[in-house]
Design a protein around this motif. Structure first.
Motif, PDB file in Angstrom:
ATOM      1  N   UNK A  32       0.822  -1.206   0.000  1.00  0.00           N
ATOM      2  CA  UNK A  32       0.000   0.000   0.000  1.00  0.00           C
ATOM      3  C   UNK A  32       0.858   1.260   0.000  1.00  0.00           C
ATOM      4  N   UNK A  33       1.941   1.265   0.769  1.00  0.00           N
ATOM      5  CA  UNK A  33       2.732   2.484   0.938  1.00  0.00           C
ATOM      6  C   UNK A  33       4.015   2.494   0.134  1.00  0.00           C
ATOM      7  N   UNK A  34       4.203   1.550  -0.761  1.00  0.00           N
ATOM      8  CA  UNK A  34       5.463   1.433  -1.484  1.00  0.00           C
ATOM      9  C   UNK A  34       5.677   2.639  -2.391  1.00  0.00           C
ATOM     10  N   UNK A  35       6.802   3.333  -2.160  1.00  0.00           N
ATOM     11  CA  UNK A  35       7.129   4.518  -2.947  1.00  0.00           C
ATOM     12  C   UNK A  35       8.049   4.189  -4.117  1.00  0.00           C
ATOM     13  N   UNK A  36       8.797   3.132  -4.028  1.00  0.00           N
ATOM     14  CA  UNK A  36       9.719   2.760  -5.088  1.00  0.00           C
ATOM     15  C   UNK A  36       9.838   1.248  -5.186  1.00  0.00           C
ATOM     16  N   UNK A  37      10.627   0.792  -6.151  1.00  0.00           N
ATOM     17  CA  UNK A  37      10.729  -0.656  -6.352  1.00  0.00           C
ATOM     18  C   UNK A  37      11.527  -1.366  -5.257  1.00  0.00           C
ATOM     19  N   UNK A  38      12.365  -0.642  -4.520  1.00  0.00           N
ATOM     20  CA  UNK A  38      13.214  -1.277  -3.511  1.00  0.00           C
ATOM     21  C   UNK A  38      12.813  -0.885  -2.098  1.00  0.00           C
ATOM     22  N   UNK A  39      11.542  -0.934  -1.791  1.00  0.00           N
ATOM     23  CA  UNK A  39      11.039  -0.593  -0.464  1.00  0.00           C
ATOM     24  C   UNK A  39      11.125  -1.833   0.424  1.00  0.00           C
ATOM     25  N   UNK A  40      11.561  -1.643   1.680  1.00  0.00           N
ATOM     26  CA  UNK A  40      11.739  -2.788   2.573  1.00  0.00           C
ATOM     27  C   UNK A  40      11.004  -2.564   3.892  1.00  0.00           C
ATOM     28  N   UNK A  41      11.099  -3.543   4.779  1.00  0.00           N
ATOM     29  CA  UNK A  41      10.473  -3.447   6.089  1.00  0.00           C
ATOM     30  C   UNK A  41      11.137  -2.326   6.902  1.00  0.00           C
ATOM     31  N   UNK A  42      12.423  -2.115   6.714  1.00  0.00           N
ATOM     32  CA  UNK A  42      13.108  -1.015   7.411  1.00  0.00           C
ATOM     33  C   UNK A  42      12.532   0.339   7.006  1.00  0.00           C
ATOM     34  N   UNK A  43      12.186   0.492   5.734  1.00  0.00           N
ATOM     35  CA  UNK A  43      11.538   1.728   5.283  1.00  0.00           C
ATOM     36  C   UNK A  43      10.174   1.897   5.943  1.00  0.00           C
ATOM     37  N   UNK A  44       9.459   0.803   6.087  1.00  0.00           N
ATOM     38  CA  UNK A  44       8.148   0.830   6.745  1.00  0.00           C
ATOM     39  C   UNK A  44       8.291   1.220   8.213  1.00  0.00           C
ATOM     40  N   UNK A  45       9.302   0.682   8.900  1.00  0.00           N
ATOM     41  CA  UNK A  45       9.543   1.019  10.299  1.00  0.00           C
ATOM     42  C   UNK A  45       9.915   2.493  10.456  1.00  0.00           C
ATOM     43  N   UNK A  46      10.776   2.995   9.576  1.00  0.00           N
ATOM     44  CA  UNK A  46      11.183   4.393   9.696  1.00  0.00           C
ATOM     45  C   UNK A  46      10.032   5.342   9.384  1.00  0.00           C
ATOM     46  N   UNK A  47       9.164   4.975   8.453  1.00  0.00           N
ATOM     47  CA  UNK A  47       7.995   5.790   8.150  1.00  0.00           C
ATOM     48  C   UNK A  47       7.056   5.843   9.351  1.00  0.00           C
ATOM     49  N   UNK A  48       6.858   4.715  10.009  1.00  0.00           N
ATOM     50  CA  UNK A  48       5.996   4.657  11.191  1.00  0.00           C
ATOM     51  C   UNK A  48       6.583   5.499  12.323  1.00  0.00           C
ATOM     52  N   UNK A  49       7.886   5.417  12.539  1.00  0.00           N
ATOM     53  CA  UNK A  49       8.526   6.223  13.589  1.00  0.00           C
ATOM     54  C   UNK A  49       8.434   7.711  13.261  1.00  0.00           C
TER      55      UNK A  49
END
Length: 57
Positions: A28-45
């Motif tokens: 749902x929140x993927x901004x680019x082709x190389x989005x990972x769980x770490x990106x999801x965690x940093x976005x939430x923080x």
């Protein structure tokens, strides 16, 4: 160590739920082709820090 079947089952179900939730949120929140769980965690923080900052201002 005393481990009961119910506790192990609950832990396994919780881990499966977290994996499914992270895959859904990445889709749902993927901004680019190389989005990972770490990106999801940093976005939430980041959202958390911003909301706390808005409350204090």
């Amino acid at each position: 160590m005393n481990v009961k079947e119910t506790g192990v089952t609950d832990a396994a179900n919780l881990s499966f739920f977290m994996v499914n939730l992270s895959h859904y949120l990445l889709k749902v929140t993927q901004k680019g082709p190389l989005c990972s769980v770490l990106d999801l965690k940093s976005q939430c923080r980041g959202y958390g820090y911003a909301s706390r900052n808005d409350k204090t201002a």
